[in-house]
Design an enzyme around this catalytic site. Sequence first.
Site, PDB file in Angstrom:
ATOM      1  N   CYS A  44      38.180  14.292 -23.833  1.00  0.00           N
ATOM      2  CA  CYS A  44      38.869  13.597 -23.007  1.00  0.00           C
ATOM      3  C   CYS A  44      39.711  12.444 -23.524  1.00  0.00           C
ATOM      4  O   CYS A  44      39.529  12.116 -24.667  1.00  0.00           O
ATOM      5  CB  CYS A  44      38.484  12.980 -21.823  1.00  0.00           C
ATOM      6  N   CYS A  62      43.313  10.070 -18.245  1.00  0.00           N
ATOM      7  CA  CYS A  62      43.053  11.357 -18.811  1.00  0.00           C
ATOM      8  C   CYS A  62      44.238  12.180 -19.087  1.00  0.00           C
ATOM      9  O   CYS A  62      44.104  13.341 -19.761  1.00  0.00           O
ATOM     10  CB  CYS A  62      41.969  12.129 -18.091  1.00  0.00           C
ATOM     11  N   LYS A  89      35.814  19.362 -11.069  1.00  0.00           N
ATOM     12  CA  LYS A  89      35.619  18.064 -11.013  1.00  0.00           C
ATOM     13  C   LYS A  89      36.315  17.193 -10.058  1.00  0.00           C
ATOM     14  O   LYS A  89      37.681  17.288 -10.035  1.00  0.00           O
ATOM     15  CB  LYS A  89      35.746  17.375 -12.524  1.00  0.00           C
ATOM     16  N   LYS A 109      31.010  18.749 -10.384  1.00  0.00           N
ATOM     17  CA  LYS A 109      31.000  17.233 -10.702  1.00  0.00           C
ATOM     18  C   LYS A 109      31.683  16.416  -9.640  1.00  0.00           C
ATOM     19  O   LYS A 109      32.780  16.641  -9.416  1.00  0.00           O
ATOM     20  CB  LYS A 109      31.499  16.839 -12.028  1.00  0.00           C
ATOM     21  N   SER A 160      27.045   9.155 -12.824  1.00  0.00           N
ATOM     22  CA  SER A 160      26.589   7.884 -13.060  1.00  0.00           C
ATOM     23  C   SER A 160      26.331   7.051 -11.688  1.00  0.00           C
ATOM     24  O   SER A 160      25.133   6.564 -11.449  1.00  0.00           O
ATOM     25  CB  SER A 160      27.359   7.070 -13.924  1.00  0.00           C
ATOM     26  N   TYR A 195      21.460  11.470 -16.845  1.00  0.00           N
ATOM     27  CA  TYR A 195      21.001  10.325 -17.571  1.00  0.00           C
ATOM     28  C   TYR A 195      19.540  10.205 -17.526  1.00  0.00           C
ATOM     29  O   TYR A 195      18.910   9.259 -18.566  1.00  0.00           O
ATOM     30  CB  TYR A 195      21.786   8.926 -17.112  1.00  0.00           C
TER      31      TYR A 195
HETATM   32  C1  PBG Z   1      36.068  11.186 -18.495  1.00  0.00           C
HETATM   33  C2  PBG Z   1      34.683  11.431 -17.764  1.00  0.00           C
HETATM   34  C3  PBG Z   1      34.158  10.791 -16.770  1.00  0.00           C
HETATM   35  C4  PBG Z   1      32.922  11.058 -16.362  1.00  0.00           C
HETATM   36  C5  PBG Z   1      32.649  12.029 -17.358  1.00  0.00           C
HETATM   37  N1  PBG Z   1      33.740  12.245 -18.205  1.00  0.00           N
HETATM   38  C6  PBG Z   1      34.945   9.555 -15.985  1.00  0.00           C
HETATM   39  C7  PBG Z   1      36.119   9.978 -15.003  1.00  0.00           C
HETATM   40  O1  PBG Z   1      36.426  11.062 -14.909  1.00  0.00           O
HETATM   41  O2  PBG Z   1      36.782   9.127 -14.350  1.00  0.00           O
HETATM   42  C8  PBG Z   1      32.085  10.726 -15.371  1.00  0.00           C
HETATM   43  C9  PBG Z   1      30.532  10.732 -15.621  1.00  0.00           C
HETATM   44  C10 PBG Z   1      29.803   9.935 -14.798  1.00  0.00           C
HETATM   45  O3  PBG Z   1      30.192   9.087 -13.806  1.00  0.00           O
HETATM   46  O4  PBG Z   1      28.560   9.982 -15.131  1.00  0.00           O
HETATM   47  N2  PBG Z   1      37.020  11.885 -17.846  1.00  0.00           N
END
Ligand code: PBG
Length: 320
Positions: free
Chosen positions: A113, A123, A189, A242, A268, A307
């Site tokens: 990314c 991104c 996502k 996700k 997360s 995690y």
């Molecule tokens: C990057 C990315 C993100 C996550 C994984 N790859 C953040 C986003 O898209 O803002 C999130 C992973 C997580 O919150 O554990 N594009």
Amino acid sequence: MKRLQRTKSRAALRDLVAEIGFSQSQLIQPLFAVEDAAEARPVDTLPGNATLSLAQLGTQVERDVEAGVRHFLLFPVPRQKDERNFDPSFAAAAIGELRRRAGREAVIWVDTCLCSHTHTGHCALFGADARQDLPATLAELNRLALAYAGAGSDGISPSDMNDGRVASLRAALDAAGFDLTPIMSYSSKFASNFYGPFRQAAQSSPQFGDRRGYQLDVRSRRDALAASVRCAEEGADLLMVKPGMSSIDLIAPIAEATGRPVGAYQVSGEYASLAFLAREGLADFDAALLETWFVLRRAGASFIITYGARDARRVGLAAH
Ligand code: PBG
């Protein structure tokens, strides 16, 4: 040519997508590697996780392999932020260190990314008119992916959600001789409020606006399905939803529609929420974590990015 061989080429990949049984072989451990050593510190909201310098990365993965982790998802966080022509050298060094210390059996996936590279934290790249520059975005993603594959990454994991990235990455990888390198696409996502702890760790918060111009709207099931179907058509070998828990309704339908393995990313914010409950004495962290893994698995997830992958034994996964 439609390749079904990529997920068959190694025992660890066959285990990752096996449909019977559930063990640590189906968990993927994220790792944050930071170039700026001053940024290396525990991520308090994600117990057991830290942003790691290169040296710390080596020690951590040795311990993880010992603890049974087979799959890693690396997030390289370079010090230098740029507009374009992103420098993959730190990521390549991190991949090399991972390979040396984790051994040949470990599978290294690299999140692909732009948001940890750009000044904007987005991104995607934008032109002078503030419109997204899609061709430039795809070209930069290709460049990074080729550098990662060249440095020894086993798989490429695009998380940007820009139109056409999987087809473009597949073509670039094939042309460079990486035709057996699998793509694990973040295929459905959502624009979500649950990425907060990650963005702090990966220095990837958008500096203006938000990600709703390219990530999915949580209200749209049709779009979410279409996004994964398109990734499969463009050549993604593994798909993903996700955030995991808030996408459980989509996992089985995507698997049915595509015939591909679909994983879930326990993001997360989801993981941190368990830690917050536990800190307040309102839940047992390990038991709650195991419950969430079972739910994702029940919903049809082939694999889980979490995690807590390195803690699977402590959590008690093997006992079930
Ligand atoms: C990057 C990315 C993100 C996550 C994984 N790859 C953040 C986003 O898209 O803002 C999130 C992973 C997580 O919150 O554990 N594009």
